[in-house]
Design a protein around this motif. Structure first.
Motif, PDB file in Angstrom:
ATOM      1  N   GLY A 115       0.793  -1.219   0.000  1.00 52.81           N
ATOM      2  CA  GLY A 115       0.000   0.000   0.000  1.00 52.81           C
ATOM      3  C   GLY A 115       0.827   1.271   0.000  1.00 52.81           C
ATOM      4  N   PHE A 116       2.127   1.152   0.165  1.00 45.12           N
ATOM      5  CA  PHE A 116       2.995   2.333   0.187  1.00 45.12           C
ATOM      6  C   PHE A 116       3.939   2.344  -1.004  1.00 45.12           C
ATOM      7  N   GLY A 117       4.809   1.329  -1.095  1.00 43.58           N
ATOM      8  CA  GLY A 117       5.732   1.277  -2.215  1.00 43.58           C
ATOM      9  C   GLY A 117       6.887   0.337  -1.960  1.00 43.58           C
ATOM     10  N   ASN A 118       7.830   0.329  -2.893  1.00 47.01           N
ATOM     11  CA  ASN A 118       8.973  -0.572  -2.845  1.00 47.01           C
ATOM     12  C   ASN A 118      10.286   0.199  -2.966  1.00 47.01           C
ATOM     13  N   PHE A 119      11.247  -0.196  -2.153  1.00 45.85           N
ATOM     14  CA  PHE A 119      12.615   0.285  -2.267  1.00 45.85           C
ATOM     15  C   PHE A 119      13.429  -0.869  -2.826  1.00 45.85           C
ATOM     16  N   TYR A 120      14.273  -0.604  -3.810  1.00 48.02           N
ATOM     17  CA  TYR A 120      15.097  -1.665  -4.354  1.00 48.02           C
ATOM     18  C   TYR A 120      16.413  -1.105  -4.871  1.00 48.02           C
ATOM     19  N   VAL A 121      17.399  -2.002  -4.960  1.00 43.92           N
ATOM     20  CA  VAL A 121      18.724  -1.632  -5.444  1.00 43.92           C
ATOM     21  C   VAL A 121      18.709  -1.780  -6.964  1.00 43.92           C
ATOM     22  N   ILE A 169      19.655   3.340  -5.027  1.00 44.84           N
ATOM     23  CA  ILE A 169      18.399   2.883  -4.443  1.00 44.84           C
ATOM     24  C   ILE A 169      17.270   3.633  -5.129  1.00 44.84           C
ATOM     25  N   LYS A 170      16.269   2.877  -5.550  1.00 39.25           N
ATOM     26  CA  LYS A 170      15.105   3.473  -6.193  1.00 39.25           C
ATOM     27  C   LYS A 170      13.873   3.192  -5.343  1.00 39.25           C
ATOM     28  N   PHE A 171      12.914   4.093  -5.454  1.00 37.32           N
ATOM     29  CA  PHE A 171      11.629   3.915  -4.787  1.00 37.32           C
ATOM     30  C   PHE A 171      10.535   3.961  -5.840  1.00 37.32           C
ATOM     31  N   THR A 172       9.651   2.980  -5.796  1.00 38.65           N
ATOM     32  CA  THR A 172       8.498   2.956  -6.683  1.00 38.65           C
ATOM     33  C   THR A 172       7.249   3.003  -5.805  1.00 38.65           C
ATOM     34  N   PRO A 173       6.448   4.040  -5.921  1.00 33.15           N
ATOM     35  CA  PRO A 173       5.241   4.107  -5.089  1.00 33.15           C
ATOM     36  C   PRO A 173       4.242   3.025  -5.486  1.00 33.15           C
ATOM     37  N   GLY A 174       3.500   2.536  -4.489  1.00 33.83           N
ATOM     38  CA  GLY A 174       2.473   1.537  -4.739  1.00 33.83           C
ATOM     39  C   GLY A 174       1.226   2.166  -5.331  1.00 33.83           C
ATOM     40  N   LYS A 175       0.340   1.324  -5.870  1.00 34.31           N
ATOM     41  CA  LYS A 175      -0.891   1.802  -6.506  1.00 34.31           C
ATOM     42  C   LYS A 175      -1.763   2.593  -5.533  1.00 34.31           C
ATOM     43  N   LYS A 176      -1.880   2.091  -4.303  1.00 31.32           N
ATOM     44  CA  LYS A 176      -2.724   2.783  -3.314  1.00 31.32           C
ATOM     45  C   LYS A 176      -2.180   4.173  -2.994  1.00 31.32           C
ATOM     46  N   LEU A 177      -0.883   4.277  -2.811  1.00 30.31           N
ATOM     47  CA  LEU A 177      -0.266   5.568  -2.509  1.00 30.31           C
ATOM     48  C   LEU A 177      -0.444   6.530  -3.678  1.00 30.31           C
ATOM     49  N   LYS A 178      -0.211   6.048  -4.892  1.00 34.65           N
ATOM     50  CA  LYS A 178      -0.398   6.889  -6.081  1.00 34.65           C
ATOM     51  C   LYS A 178      -1.826   7.419  -6.149  1.00 34.65           C
ATOM     52  N   LYS A 179      -2.784   6.532  -5.897  1.00 39.40           N
ATOM     53  CA  LYS A 179      -4.198   6.908  -5.981  1.00 39.40           C
ATOM     54  C   LYS A 179      -4.558   7.953  -4.939  1.00 39.40           C
ATOM     55  N   ILE A 180      -4.093   7.766  -3.708  1.00 37.06           N
ATOM     56  CA  ILE A 180      -4.374   8.717  -2.630  1.00 37.06           C
ATOM     57  C   ILE A 180      -3.761  10.082  -2.937  1.00 37.06           C
ATOM     58  N   ILE A 181      -2.520  10.092  -3.400  1.00 41.78           N
ATOM     59  CA  ILE A 181      -1.852  11.361  -3.714  1.00 41.78           C
ATOM     60  C   ILE A 181      -2.556  12.060  -4.862  1.00 41.78           C
ATOM     61  N   GLU A 182      -2.907  11.297  -5.881  1.00 38.78           N
ATOM     62  CA  GLU A 182      -3.598  11.873  -7.030  1.00 38.78           C
ATOM     63  C   GLU A 182      -4.931  12.489  -6.623  1.00 38.78           C
TER      64      GLU A 182
END
Length: 99
Positions: A48-54, A79-92
């Motif tokens: 619901g928030f996002g992913n951190f990955y190398v 390190i990259k961060f990709t926001p999750g669908k729920k977070l994107k939707k709430i921010i939008e």
């Protein structure tokens, strides 16, 4: 506004009946575990928030913007961060309310 470790530990102290030392220790351990996972090349996923990955960037040629000369940029890990669908939707939704 920036959210700091101190503010997170203060929130835990006020809402979870923890001592200040306990809340600081929990926050430190939480971020330490995230750091260790990323150091070991593993992803950190928060539903619901996002992913951190190398992410591995290959060696490439770049250009010095001041001089215009080409330089070799070494391969590196970032390190990259990709926001999750729920977070994107709430921010939008919240951004659209402000317009």
């Amino acid at each position: 506004m920036t959210l700091t470790r101190l503010e997170i530990s203060q929130y835990l102290f006020e809402h979870m009946n923890l001592s200040k030392n306990e809340s600081k220790k929990i926050v430190s351990l939480f971020f330490e575990e995230i750091k260790n996972m990323l150091i070991n090349g593993k992803s950190v996923k928060f539903y619901g928030f996002g992913n951190f990955y190398v992410f591995y960037k290959k060696q490439r040629l770049g250009r010095n913007p001041k001089t215009g000369s080409t330089i070799l940029i070494n391969a590196r890990k970032i390190i990259k961060f990709t926001p999750g669908k729920k977070l994107k939707k709430i921010i939008e939704q919240n951004l659209l309310k402000k317009i």
